[in-house]
Design a protein around this motif. Structure first.
Motif, PDB file in Angstrom:
ATOM      1  N   GLY A 320     -22.787  53.381 -32.515  1.00  0.00           N
ATOM      2  CA  GLY A 320     -21.722  54.175 -31.912  1.00  0.00           C
ATOM      3  C   GLY A 320     -20.371  53.485 -31.861  1.00  0.00           C
ATOM      4  O   GLY A 320     -19.364  54.124 -31.544  1.00  0.00           O
ATOM      5  N   VAL A 321     -20.331  52.173 -32.130  1.00  0.00           N
ATOM      6  CA  VAL A 321     -19.089  51.411 -32.008  1.00  0.00           C
ATOM      7  C   VAL A 321     -18.606  50.922 -33.372  1.00  0.00           C
ATOM      8  O   VAL A 321     -17.420  50.875 -33.648  1.00  0.00           O
ATOM      9  CB  VAL A 321     -19.283  50.225 -31.044  1.00  0.00           C
ATOM     10  N   GLY A 322     -19.571  50.582 -34.244  1.00  0.00           N
ATOM     11  CA  GLY A 322     -19.212  50.109 -35.566  1.00  0.00           C
ATOM     12  C   GLY A 322     -19.379  48.607 -35.695  1.00  0.00           C
ATOM     13  O   GLY A 322     -19.707  47.898 -34.739  1.00  0.00           O
ATOM     14  N   PRO A 323     -19.119  48.088 -36.910  1.00  0.00           N
ATOM     15  CA  PRO A 323     -19.284  46.656 -37.167  1.00  0.00           C
ATOM     16  C   PRO A 323     -18.079  45.857 -36.689  1.00  0.00           C
ATOM     17  O   PRO A 323     -16.958  46.334 -36.666  1.00  0.00           O
ATOM     18  CB  PRO A 323     -19.429  46.595 -38.691  1.00  0.00           C
ATOM     19  N   ALA A 324     -18.382  44.604 -36.311  1.00  0.00           N
ATOM     20  CA  ALA A 324     -17.306  43.703 -35.898  1.00  0.00           C
ATOM     21  C   ALA A 324     -17.671  42.288 -36.314  1.00  0.00           C
ATOM     22  O   ALA A 324     -18.837  41.972 -36.588  1.00  0.00           O
ATOM     23  CB  ALA A 324     -17.120  43.776 -34.380  1.00  0.00           C
ATOM     24  N   PHE A 325     -16.662  41.437 -36.403  1.00  0.00           N
ATOM     25  CA  PHE A 325     -16.863  40.042 -36.793  1.00  0.00           C
ATOM     26  C   PHE A 325     -16.102  39.140 -35.850  1.00  0.00           C
ATOM     27  O   PHE A 325     -14.889  39.317 -35.624  1.00  0.00           O
ATOM     28  CB  PHE A 325     -16.407  39.814 -38.233  1.00  0.00           C
ATOM     29  N   LEU A 326     -16.839  38.173 -35.266  1.00  0.00           N
ATOM     30  CA  LEU A 326     -16.236  37.212 -34.343  1.00  0.00           C
ATOM     31  C   LEU A 326     -16.155  35.873 -35.058  1.00  0.00           C
ATOM     32  O   LEU A 326     -17.168  35.196 -35.217  1.00  0.00           O
ATOM     33  CB  LEU A 326     -17.074  37.100 -33.072  1.00  0.00           C
ATOM     34  N   PRO A 327     -14.962  35.466 -35.513  1.00  0.00           N
ATOM     35  CA  PRO A 327     -14.834  34.162 -36.172  1.00  0.00           C
ATOM     36  C   PRO A 327     -15.136  33.020 -35.216  1.00  0.00           C
ATOM     37  O   PRO A 327     -14.761  33.065 -34.042  1.00  0.00           O
ATOM     38  CB  PRO A 327     -13.359  34.136 -36.618  1.00  0.00           C
ATOM     39  N   ILE A 328     -15.809  32.003 -35.732  1.00  0.00           N
ATOM     40  CA  ILE A 328     -16.114  30.824 -34.904  1.00  0.00           C
ATOM     41  C   ILE A 328     -15.721  29.578 -35.671  1.00  0.00           C
ATOM     42  O   ILE A 328     -16.092  29.414 -36.826  1.00  0.00           O
ATOM     43  CB  ILE A 328     -17.630  30.788 -34.568  1.00  0.00           C
TER      44      ILE A 328
END
Length: 328
Positions: A320-328
């Motif tokens: 329901g929100v979609g894909p996301a990417f958290l850089p580390i």
């Protein structure tokens, strides 16, 4: 076997495992389950003591029947039963009616009576005792095990009887003698037509005295192929099981090993743009859009730590929100 609440489950687990294994390994185009209908059959009308020696169904087994039927429904397998007939008669009728179609039939049963149905394009698959060894009976295998051709099985049982079904047979005639008689004469009729040629005074007398009983025994042992079924081959075509229903049943009965084998819920993957969570508070803002208690898919992208600039980080996804990417 039973659940943590004490609900018996051995029959449901056995049936579930067997059907699941059958579907995976055989991959049939068509499938149906034949079931004994409650009440007497035409055999009881001919012989009141038919199956009289069988004990009644144990209460812990009877309690599982609704769950067994629910599992069959969950696999979307047609369920065949007909009052006045046994499951073997249903199998026999399906064999007779399917002859006009270009299909090969596999009868899955441990009942030796069904071996009389073996023939061109028809085999029986069974298992041996507790080992679970799979045995495929074609005509050669039937003769190897019983010493007679498939169509002689009713005559064999007419002579030796069947204690399980309380088929009387001819007193004093066991499997070995019955096999020898059929090897020599070919059929029950030929044995009686040539009775003076049968060796052994006691055996001739036993056969002569119990002729009527032998003929009745063959009638009881012969599978009917005339059950008035509404036979439509396409009605038996295999469908995708109702995974949600099976998951619910197996969860209720605590079948953890089977649950692990079920395919996961289908997730639609779309080419949505990936939200980069590189701004302060971006991760918190993303998580506020995920419903409470909802599952969130996480995946580490990259291996270990990389020097700057880095594309390593954590991938997140919720339908329901979609894909996301958290850089580390």
């Amino acid at each position: 076997l039973s659940t943590s609440r004490g609900v018996p489950t051995h029959a449901v687990l056995g049936m579930s495992s067997m059907l699941w294994k059958l579907l995976r390994e055989e991959q049939p185009d068509y499938l149906a389950v034949a079931w004994d209908a409650p009440g007497p059959t035409f055999r009881h009308a001919a012989f009141e003591a038919y199956k009289e020696t069988r004990p009644g169904m144990p209460s812990d087994l009877a309690a599982q029947i609704p769950h067994v039927k629910a599992v069959i429904a969950g696999f979307k397998i047609p369920f065949l039963e007909f009052s006045g007939y046994e499951a073997d008669d249903i199998l026999g009728t399906v064999v007779a009616k399917a002859r006009e179609f270009p299909v090969e039939l596999v009868l899955v049963t441990g009942d030796k009576d069904a071996l009389q149905l073996v023939g061109p394009k028809v085999c029986v698959v069974s298992v041996i005792g507790r080992t679970g060894e799979r045995v495929v009976y074609d005509a050669a295998k039937v003769e190897e095990r019983w010493g007679v051709a498939p169509n002689q099985i009713p005559d064999l049982l007419a002579l030796m009887g069947d204690q399980v079904d309380n088929i009387p047979g001819v007193p004093g005639v066991g499997e070995t003698t019955a096999r020898k008689l059929l090897s020599q004469f070919g059929s029950l009729e030929q044995i009686y037509e040539n009775l003076p040629l049968v060796g052994g005074t006691k055996l001739r007398e036993a056969l002569a005295t119990n002729r009527k009983q032998a003929l009745l025994s063959r009638e009881l042992a012969t599978i009917s192929q005339r059950v008035p079924l509404d036979f439509r081959l396409e009605a038996f075509r295999c469908e995708e099981p109702d995974w949600a229903r099976l998951r619910a049943i197996w969860t209720e009965l605590e079948f953890s090993s089977l649950l692990r084998q079920l395919p996961g819920p289908e997730v639609r993957v779309t080419a949505e743009p990936v939200l980069i969570l590189d701004a302060p508070g971006a991760l918190a803002a993303y998580l506020t859009r995920v419903p409470a208690e909802a599952p969130l898919a996480l995946e580490w992208i990259g291996e270990g730590r990389a020097p700057e600039p880095s594309v390593h980080g954590l991938g997140l996804f919720h339908p329901g929100v979609g894909p996301a990417f958290l850089p580390i």
